[in-house]
Write a protein that holds these residues in place. Structure first.
Motif, short mmCIF file in Angstrom:
data_model
loop_
_atom_site.label_atom_id
_atom_site.label_comp_id
_atom_site.label_asym_id
_atom_site.label_seq_id
_atom_site.Cartn_x
_atom_site.Cartn_y
_atom_site.Cartn_z
N THR A 1 4.39 2.70 1.97
CA THR A 1 4.06 3.84 1.10
C THR A 1 2.94 3.51 0.12
OG1 THR A 1 5.73 3.14 -0.50
CG2 THR A 1 6.42 4.79 1.11
N VAL A 2 2.63 2.24 -0.04
CA VAL A 2 1.62 1.85 -1.04
C VAL A 2 0.19 2.00 -0.49
CG1 VAL A 2 3.20 0.25 -2.19
CG2 VAL A 2 1.58 -0.64 -0.49
N ASP B 1 0.39 -6.45 -1.49
CA ASP B 1 1.57 -5.62 -1.70
C ASP B 1 2.30 -5.37 -0.39
OD1 ASP B 1 3.49 -3.91 -2.64
OD2 ASP B 1 2.11 -2.70 -3.84
N LYS C 1 -3.32 3.28 0.37
CA LYS C 1 -4.17 4.24 -0.36
C LYS C 1 -5.04 5.00 0.63
CE LYS C 1 -3.92 1.90 -4.70
NZ LYS C 1 -3.99 0.45 -4.72
#
Ligand SMILES: *Cc1c(COP(=O)(O)O)cnc(C)c1O
Length: 343
Positions: free
Chosen positions: A8-9, A3, A11
């Motif tokens: 912002t992705v 990704d 985790k």
């Protein structure tokens, strides 16, 4: 799946999850959440400001800054492609009731003398200039670092004219890493600064707004008005502390990965890298592949690589700690295939 749509992705890390689990909490609206208090103290120290406020998002932090600095009918000066102008759903007019005066920057940097000329004089026809906003790194300029001298000059113009300067520093730590300077040196050239904990630093939620003690007290009230007064928020503050203390040093790795990816993509026929890659953002023009950006993004997605459209023929890739070098090597192969070329 790889990704590369945004940082912002990312985790939360194991350490962040553990910190959240073990966090000491209390009611933060009473000022009694020890984890929130520690996060705010840590953030103020890292940014070299008197005080800091935990806010739910970067957008909330920027908007609280505008609400606190300005009054309805004010005008704010900002760059034409800045996040506050481009990506915050018109919030500054919807909430603060200010109008925007946009200036075209070069690689995201506004020309200080244009800023100076945009400041309104005393005339009943004019709105009052309430705030100057900078963005560092500048997202739509491809993660460009705004040079220290540019910030310095604009801040000094602000001071001379009695107009506060706010930095949208969603990725200020990326700028600091790229220049190899402490974040406090970057934040020294403004009255207030917003930084995101939930982008490259990997925290699940939240941003910090920092400034003078007096400013933060007023900002706290605006946060409450907006429904942002949180209770046992230490659960989300604890990962934020990990983000601020342990995740900043590794941003340089994301920048190295971005260099690698840009260099590889630049060799693919029909793909042109359009930004100078200062940090973790790469912008590629795919028009010579006879596809628009949406078609390219869709095709690449079918290969398991996620990217984002950034204009009719522009595609954005963002590196971050959840993407390994090996994944990037595989992504390069997938991008070759998407471009209709085998390697
Ligand atoms: C992401 C971003 C924001 C907003 O942050 P959110 O937490 O998504 O609201 C503000 N400014 C810039 C430059 C950003 O990249």
């Amino acid at each position: 799946m790889t990704d590369l749509r945004s940082d912002t992705v990312t985790k939360p890390t194991e350490e962040m999850r553990k910190a959240a689990y073990e966090a000491e909490v209390g009611d933060d609206v009473y000022g009694e959440d020890p984890s929130i208090n520690k996060l705010e103290e840590t953030a103020a120290e890292v940014l070299g400001k008197e005080a800091a406020l935990f806010v739910t998002s970067g957008t909330q932090g920027n908007q609280i800054a505008i609400l606190t600095h300005c009054r309805p009918g004010n005008e704010i000066i900002l760059e034409a492609e800045s996040h506050i102008f481009y990506y915050e759903s018109g919030a500054s007019s919807a909430f603060a009731g200010v109008q925007t005066r946009t200036l075209n920057g070069i690689r995201g940097a506004m020309n200080p003398s244009e800023v100076e000329h945009a400041i309104r004089g005393e005339d009943q026809h004019y709105p009052e200039t309430g705030l100057i906003c900078l963005e560092n790194t500048h997202n739509r300029a491809g993660g460009a670092v705004i040079p220290i001298d540019n910030m310095k000059e604009i801040y000094s113009i602000g001071k001379t004219n009695n107009i506060p300067v706010h930095i949208d520093g969603a990725r200020l730590f990326n700028a600091a890493a790229a220049l190899n300077l402490p974040a406090s040196e970057m934040a020294n050239h403004c009255d207030t600064v917003q930084v995101c904990l939930s982008k490259g630093l990997g925290a699940p939620v939240g941003s910090i707004l920092a400034g003078s003690r007096e400013f933060i007290a007023a900002a706290r009230k605006w946060r409450k008005r907006l429904g942002g007064g949180l209770r046992q928020a230490g659960i989300i503050a604890a990962p934020g502390i990990v983000a601020l203390t342990n995740m900043r040093e590794r941003l340089a790795e994301d920048h190295e990965n971005a260099q690698y990816l840009a260099q590889q993509l630049g060799q693919i026929k029909g793909i042109e890298i359009v930004n100078q890659v200062d940090t973790n953002i790469i912008v590629a023009d795919v028009k010579n592949l006879k596809m628009n950006s949406s078609e390219f993004v869709e095709k690449l997605k079918a290969e398991g690589v996620f990217s984002g459209t950034f204009g009719p023929s522009y595609v954005r890739f963002v590196t971050h700690y959840d993407v390994t070098k090996k994944q990037l090597e595989d992504a390069v192969i997938a991008i070759h295939r998407t471009a209709g070329q085998m390697i």
